[in-house]
Design a protein around this motif. Structure first.
Motif, PDB file in Angstrom:
ATOM      1  N   UNK A 257      90.311  19.582  34.508  1.00 24.33           N
ATOM      2  CA  UNK A 257      90.909  18.352  35.047  1.00 24.33           C
ATOM      3  C   UNK A 257      90.043  17.146  34.704  1.00 24.33           C
ATOM      4  N   UNK A 258      88.702  17.292  34.869  1.00 26.34           N
ATOM      5  CA  UNK A 258      87.805  16.182  34.568  1.00 26.34           C
ATOM      6  C   UNK A 258      87.878  15.806  33.091  1.00 26.34           C
ATOM      7  N   UNK A 259      87.970  16.830  32.205  1.00 29.73           N
ATOM      8  CA  UNK A 259      88.060  16.558  30.766  1.00 29.73           C
ATOM      9  C   UNK A 259      89.342  15.815  30.428  1.00 29.73           C
ATOM     10  N   UNK A 260      90.469  16.254  31.032  1.00 30.93           N
ATOM     11  CA  UNK A 260      91.752  15.581  30.788  1.00 30.93           C
ATOM     12  C   UNK A 260      91.724  14.155  31.328  1.00 30.93           C
ATOM     13  N   UNK A 261      91.106  13.980  32.541  1.00 33.03           N
ATOM     14  CA  UNK A 261      91.010  12.638  33.114  1.00 33.03           C
ATOM     15  C   UNK A 261      90.210  11.715  32.205  1.00 33.03           C
ATOM     16  N   UNK A 262      89.150  12.251  31.573  1.00 29.38           N
ATOM     17  CA  UNK A 262      88.364  11.434  30.642  1.00 29.38           C
ATOM     18  C   UNK A 262      89.186  11.068  29.408  1.00 29.38           C
ATOM     19  N   UNK A 263      89.978  12.044  28.898  1.00 28.80           N
ATOM     20  CA  UNK A 263      90.814  11.751  27.732  1.00 28.80           C
ATOM     21  C   UNK A 263      91.860  10.680  28.058  1.00 28.80           C
TER      22      UNK A 263
ATOM     23  N   UNK B 166      83.414  19.127  44.773  1.00 34.39           N
ATOM     24  CA  UNK B 166      83.101  19.571  43.419  1.00 34.39           C
ATOM     25  C   UNK B 166      83.858  18.746  42.378  1.00 34.39           C
ATOM     26  N   UNK B 167      85.085  18.333  42.727  1.00 34.20           N
ATOM     27  CA  UNK B 167      85.881  17.516  41.798  1.00 34.20           C
ATOM     28  C   UNK B 167      85.223  16.150  41.582  1.00 34.20           C
ATOM     29  N   UNK B 168      84.736  15.541  42.647  1.00 36.29           N
ATOM     30  CA  UNK B 168      84.044  14.259  42.513  1.00 36.29           C
ATOM     31  C   UNK B 168      82.819  14.412  41.625  1.00 36.29           C
TER      32      UNK B 168
ATOM     33  N   UNK C 287      80.184  13.365  36.529  1.00 34.66           N
ATOM     34  CA  UNK C 287      79.442  13.855  35.368  1.00 34.66           C
ATOM     35  C   UNK C 287      80.135  13.487  34.064  1.00 34.66           C
ATOM     36  N   UNK C 288      81.477  13.364  34.119  1.00 40.05           N
ATOM     37  CA  UNK C 288      82.232  12.986  32.918  1.00 40.05           C
ATOM     38  C   UNK C 288      82.276  11.473  32.712  1.00 40.05           C
ATOM     39  N   UNK C 289      81.638  10.718  33.600  1.00 42.42           N
ATOM     40  CA  UNK C 289      81.587   9.271  33.467  1.00 42.42           C
ATOM     41  C   UNK C 289      82.836   8.568  33.961  1.00 42.42           C
ATOM     42  N   UNK C 290      83.582   9.199  34.835  1.00 44.05           N
ATOM     43  CA  UNK C 290      84.840   8.625  35.335  1.00 44.05           C
ATOM     44  C   UNK C 290      84.657   8.246  36.793  1.00 44.05           C
ATOM     45  N   UNK C 291      85.057   6.997  37.097  1.00 43.63           N
ATOM     46  CA  UNK C 291      84.988   6.514  38.472  1.00 43.63           C
ATOM     47  C   UNK C 291      86.397   6.473  39.039  1.00 43.63           C
ATOM     48  N   UNK C 292      86.587   7.167  40.153  1.00 46.71           N
ATOM     49  CA  UNK C 292      87.906   7.202  40.792  1.00 46.71           C
ATOM     50  C   UNK C 292      87.774   6.683  42.214  1.00 46.71           C
ATOM     51  N   UNK C 293      88.869   6.214  42.748  1.00 52.77           N
ATOM     52  CA  UNK C 293      88.864   5.630  44.086  1.00 52.77           C
ATOM     53  C   UNK C 293      89.004   6.697  45.170  1.00 52.77           C
TER      54      UNK C 293
END
Length: 448
Positions: free
Chosen positions: A52-58, A101-103, A108-114
């Motif tokens: 999920x984190x990889x897809x969110x980064x893409x 763990x998701x946060x 770690x993937x460099x994505x900031x979510x609210x």
């Protein structure tokens, strides 16, 4: 708490080891369960969260017009991704551990979510229909992350189910290990305790007669050495007792001979009153010598044990006393059969009869059986013996009457001999009060 603790060595060792092992096993169970649960989480939800984190980064790096294509490319092999205005995950279904763990993975993937949300199975997310067919060993993991523009990136990923039986399997394995180790330690404790029990029985059975009781050495080497040393000590002790018997026999013979010779010489002594006094003194010395030898040899006599009716034996002795004109009465008693040495028992009862008649004026004899004990009670109605003096009068040569005259004070060996005979038969001699006055001397003998 100590009242309920086992008293045997094996029981105390088993209890102590059992408690220590139980605490250790519970601590080990808690640590293993925690580690296995973390490992299970990493193996089941971990890859889906990473995906999920990889897809969110893409999606975050793709141009707006290509984001739909990115989501479609990622939606394969049990995964579905979509962007919606809402996550569709109710608060009641949220899993805080998975969200944490998701946060961490998104950061770690460099994505900031609210905001993030996560759920397992249950009603489908608003962005997806429930899967049509799902293997029984899999589950649906719903993950959502609120992006900077306020929209939600939602995903439904198929993951292996957690092992619901893991705690039970670990508990069963822990219990099995506990029982195996406890069983082994209990067996070891009993193996150590059995030779000690043999040693106790041999020590209790030793009566100084015949051959010593041998204990078979077994167990660890140091315990075998202790048992062998006990056997050697037992043999030395029996040898010393045999030597003592030979010495006493020699002393008795050497003393009886000159006393008999002296008696013969004084028979012609004049005047007559002096002759009678000397003869009485010689008889007193002879009787005292006999008492000393009997006391010293009690428990070592070679007389064999025989099963006799103690009540009939006591009644016969009473009849002998009555034939001599002595006031001794026998109370009718039921048969009381026991394995005894009749000569020693007769000597002990004779001493009790003599004391009762001498100090109490008469004697009443009764026999009773209580459990595994035969008790012969001799009652008189004389002045009795004060309770404070009863333990002392059982000691050799102790007399309440301070004179040296056997007719008034005796040799001080009668009760000591009776007590020694009782102990050699696994019993005891007790002194109590008679009513309204007097003394009750009870000779207890083990039935055997």
């Amino acid at each position: 708490m100590s009242r309920f603790a086992p008293r045997s060595l094996a029981g105390q060792m088993a209890l102590l080891l059992g408690i220590a092992l139980l605490v250790a096993q519970l601590a080990n169970f808690a640590l293993i369960l925690s580690d296995r649960q973390r490992l299970s989480l990493a193996q089941t939800e971990g890859p889906a969260i990473t995906r999920f984190a990889s897809t969110a980064a893409d999606v975050a790096q793709a141009a707006p017009e290509f984001r739909t294509s990115v989501l479609e490319d990622a939606s394969h092999r049990g995964a579905r991704f979509a962007v919606a205005a809402d996550s569709g995950i109710a608060d009641a279904r949220r899993k805080s551990a998975i969200e944490a763990r998701l946060v961490d993975s998104l950061t770690a993937a460099g994505i900031t979510v609210r905001e993030v949300r996560a759920a397992i199975d249950g009603p489908a997310s608003a962005a997806f229909a429930p899967p049509r067919r799902q293997r029984p060993d899999t589950q649906s993991l719903y993950l959502s992350a609120r992006q900077a523009d306020g929209s939600w990136l939602n995903a439904r990923l198929t993951t292996p189910k957690r092992d619901a039986l893991l705690p039970w399997r670990l508990a069963a394995a822990t219990l099995l290990l506990y029982l195996l180790v406890l069983g082994a330690t209990t067996w070891l404790a009993r193996r150590l305790a059995r030779p000690l029990a043999d040693l106790t029985r041999a020590a209790e059975a030793f009566g100084g007669r015949g051959e010593p009781v041998e204990v078979t050495p077994r167990g660890p080497d140091d315990l075998r050495a202790a048992l062998s040393a006990f056997n050697a000590m037992n043999r030395r002790l029996v040898g010393l007792l045999d030597e003592k018997d030979h010495m006493l026999g020699a002393i008795g013979h050497d003393l009886r001979t000159p006393l008999a010779s002296l008696r013969i010489h004084v028979e012609s002594m004049e005047p007559e009153d002096e002759r009678a006094a000397v003869i009485a003194r010689i008889e007193e010395m002879t009787a005292m010598l006999e008492d000393i030898l009997v006391l010293a040899r009690t428990g070592r006599t070679r007389e064999a044990l025989r099963r006799v009716d103690v009540a009939a034996l006591a009644e016969a002795l009473v009849e002998d006393q009555r034939a001599l004109g002595r006031p001794v009465e026998f109370v009718a008693s039921p048969p009381a059969v026991a394995a005894v040495q009749p000569a020693l028992v007769k000597r002990a009862l004779g001493n009790l009869f003599d004391n009762a008649v001498k100090y109490g004026g008469s004697a009443t004899v009764a026999v009773r059986v209580t459990g595994d004990t035969v008790a012969v009670s001799v009652t008189d109605h004389g002045p009795g013996i004060p309770a404070a003096d009863r333990a002392r009068v059982l000691q050799p040569f102790h007399r309440l009457e301070g004179s040296r005259n056997r007719d008034t004070g005796g040799s001080g060996l009668g009760l000591a001999i009776a007590q020694s005979v009782a102990e050699s038969h696994g019993g005891r001699l007790t002194l109590g009060d008679a009513h309204p006055t007097g003394l009750v001397a009870t000779l207890e003998l083990a039935v055997g």
